[in-house]
Design a protein around this motif. Structure first.
Motif, mmCIF file in Angstrom:
data_model
loop_
_atom_site.group_PDB
_atom_site.id
_atom_site.type_symbol
_atom_site.label_atom_id
_atom_site.label_comp_id
_atom_site.label_asym_id
_atom_site.label_seq_id
_atom_site.Cartn_x
_atom_site.Cartn_y
_atom_site.Cartn_z
ATOM 1 N N PHE A 1 0.823 -1.141 0.063
ATOM 2 C CA PHE A 1 0.041 0.054 0.176
ATOM 3 C C PHE A 1 0.860 1.217 -0.017
ATOM 4 O O PHE A 1 0.464 2.218 -0.618
ATOM 5 N N VAL A 2 1.888 1.054 0.861
ATOM 6 C CA VAL A 2 2.723 2.292 0.754
ATOM 7 C C VAL A 2 3.432 2.719 -0.470
ATOM 8 O O VAL A 2 3.515 3.674 -0.987
ATOM 9 N N GLY A 3 3.763 1.503 -1.075
ATOM 10 C CA GLY A 3 4.328 1.817 -2.635
ATOM 11 C C GLY A 3 3.429 2.184 -3.525
ATOM 12 O O GLY A 3 3.809 3.123 -4.626
ATOM 13 N N VAL A 4 2.195 1.744 -3.352
ATOM 14 C CA VAL A 4 1.162 2.214 -4.283
ATOM 15 C C VAL A 4 1.058 3.616 -4.182
ATOM 16 O O VAL A 4 0.559 4.238 -5.193
ATOM 17 N N LEU A 5 0.731 4.052 -3.031
ATOM 18 C CA LEU A 5 0.364 5.516 -2.672
ATOM 19 C C LEU A 5 1.684 6.302 -3.182
ATOM 20 O O LEU A 5 1.416 7.115 -3.768
ATOM 21 N N THR A 6 2.659 5.854 -3.104
ATOM 22 C CA THR A 6 3.935 6.762 -3.336
ATOM 23 C C THR A 6 3.966 6.999 -4.804
ATOM 24 O O THR A 6 4.148 8.055 -5.476
ATOM 25 N N ASP A 7 3.692 5.917 -5.622
ATOM 26 C CA ASP A 7 4.001 5.846 -7.190
ATOM 27 C C ASP A 7 2.626 6.318 -7.756
ATOM 28 O O ASP A 7 2.650 7.125 -8.812
ATOM 29 N N SER A 8 1.786 5.949 -7.224
ATOM 30 C CA SER A 8 0.306 6.281 -8.061
ATOM 31 C C SER A 8 -0.584 7.437 -7.673
ATOM 32 O O SER A 8 -1.243 7.946 -8.507
ATOM 33 N N TYR A 9 -0.386 7.446 -6.157
ATOM 34 C CA TYR A 9 -1.073 8.681 -5.798
ATOM 35 C C TYR A 9 -0.222 10.127 -5.690
ATOM 36 O O TYR A 9 -0.474 10.973 -6.339
ATOM 37 N N PHE A 10 0.707 10.003 -5.015
ATOM 38 C CA PHE A 10 1.429 10.986 -4.731
ATOM 39 C C PHE A 10 2.444 11.379 -6.074
ATOM 40 O O PHE A 10 2.848 12.528 -6.247
ATOM 41 N N GLN A 11 2.960 10.288 -6.519
ATOM 42 C CA GLN A 11 3.616 10.399 -7.831
ATOM 43 C C GLN A 11 4.963 11.021 -7.402
ATOM 44 O O GLN A 11 5.564 11.808 -8.355
ATOM 45 N N ASP A 12 5.440 10.795 -6.400
ATOM 46 C CA ASP A 12 6.767 11.389 -6.000
ATOM 47 C C ASP A 12 7.529 10.632 -5.099
ATOM 48 O O ASP A 12 7.022 10.226 -4.045
ATOM 49 N N PRO A 13 8.662 10.135 -5.430
ATOM 50 C CA PRO A 13 9.425 9.190 -4.461
ATOM 51 C C PRO A 13 9.954 9.789 -3.223
ATOM 52 O O PRO A 13 9.979 9.160 -2.342
ATOM 53 N N LYS A 14 9.966 11.036 -3.214
ATOM 54 C CA LYS A 14 10.360 11.600 -1.896
ATOM 55 C C LYS A 14 8.999 11.696 -1.044
ATOM 56 O O LYS A 14 9.148 12.402 0.302
ATOM 57 N N ALA A 15 7.891 11.411 -1.353
ATOM 58 C CA ALA A 15 6.504 11.576 -0.660
ATOM 59 C C ALA A 15 6.313 10.500 0.306
ATOM 60 O O ALA A 15 5.296 10.092 0.511
ATOM 61 N N ILE A 16 7.300 9.486 0.292
ATOM 62 C CA ILE A 16 7.310 8.220 0.923
ATOM 63 C C ILE A 16 6.602 8.383 2.173
ATOM 64 O O ILE A 16 6.088 7.650 2.891
ATOM 65 N N GLY A 17 7.164 9.584 3.034
ATOM 66 C CA GLY A 17 6.647 9.895 4.361
ATOM 67 C C GLY A 17 5.244 9.941 4.367
ATOM 68 O O GLY A 17 4.426 9.685 5.524
ATOM 69 N N LYS A 18 4.688 10.678 3.427
ATOM 70 C CA LYS A 18 3.102 11.128 3.362
ATOM 71 C C LYS A 18 2.428 9.654 3.494
ATOM 72 O O LYS A 18 1.407 9.231 3.849
ATOM 73 N N SER A 19 2.911 8.794 2.424
ATOM 74 C CA SER A 19 2.334 7.512 2.094
ATOM 75 C C SER A 19 2.492 6.812 3.456
ATOM 76 O O SER A 19 1.223 6.061 3.841
ATOM 77 N N LEU A 20 3.683 6.789 4.199
ATOM 78 C CA LEU A 20 3.675 6.065 5.539
ATOM 79 C C LEU A 20 2.711 6.568 6.370
ATOM 80 O O LEU A 20 1.871 5.628 7.248
ATOM 81 N N ALA A 21 2.479 7.889 6.621
ATOM 82 C CA ALA A 21 1.639 8.461 7.576
ATOM 83 C C ALA A 21 0.350 8.052 7.222
ATOM 84 O O ALA A 21 -0.599 7.764 8.093
#
Length: 206
Positions: free
Chosen positions: A158-178
């Protein structure tokens, strides 16, 4: 019916909380590399030195917390332990990826680690407390399937999907984790509260 409600709530909640734990656990090194520019060696050093002791404290203290609560008349002490663990993991685990500095994030992750074993340990104790002997194997196997096959893989996914498909920014991994931690944490706490009254009644019948 109430026993099965408790077992179902415990199994699904256990799966949900394991998902909450494994999502940041698998992505922590990548998070520090991407968000703060740490090297792999620096990230591994800090996570190993600080994370392991906190996890051990969590594992050993879970039994003492249950004993302390039961001595004070809390009949559903095991369920309260899981609630404490879920609350700690959700609050600290959800805030850590949003921290503005790497050491603040590290401190919050370590605070989360102090609660990380309360959920799994508590669920194992809860199932033993309320499940009839003739059904304990089935309920335990269901718990293992949900946590092992679903939660441990779904959290990082889920973290990977949010980062790549929703935020579309590798550095947004923190937002996906949260997002993953807060959503799964709230669901897990809700399931615990939903099954708590039935759990208390089941304890009285055992």
């Amino acid at each position: 019916y109430e026993i099965y409600q408790c077992d179902w709530s415990s199994d699904v909640c256990s799966s949900d909380l394991v998902l909450e734990v494994y999502a940041p656990l698998q992505w922590q090194p990548t998070f520090f590399l991407r968000a703060y520019g740490w090297s792999p060696a620096q990230t591994g050093l800090y996570l190993a030195i600080l994370g392991s002791p906190c996890g051990l404290v969590s594992a050993f203290s879970s039994g003492y917390v249950v004993g302390w609560l039961k001595k004070r008349g809390v009949k559903d002490a095991v369920l309260v332990l899981i609630l404490i663990g879920a609350g700690g993991c959700t609050i600290f685990g959800g805030l850590a990826p949003l921290a503005t500095t790497p050491f603040l994030a590290l401190g919050l992750f370590m605070a989360k680690s102090l609660f990380v074993n309360y959920g799994p340990a508590g669920v194992a104790m809860a199932l033993a407390e309320i499940t009839p002997n003739q059904h304990r194997g089935l309920v335990t196997s269901l718990n293992v399937i949900l946590t092992g096959l679903f939660a441990q893989g779904a959290g990082p996914f889920f973290v990977g999907v949010l980062t790549d498909s929703y935020f579309q920014d590798p550095k947004a991994i923190g937002k996906s984790l949260a997002v993953v931690v807060f959503v799964t944490g709230v669901i897990g706490i809700g399931l615990l509260l939903w099954g708590r009254s039935a759990y208390r009644r089941s304890l009285a019948e055992v």
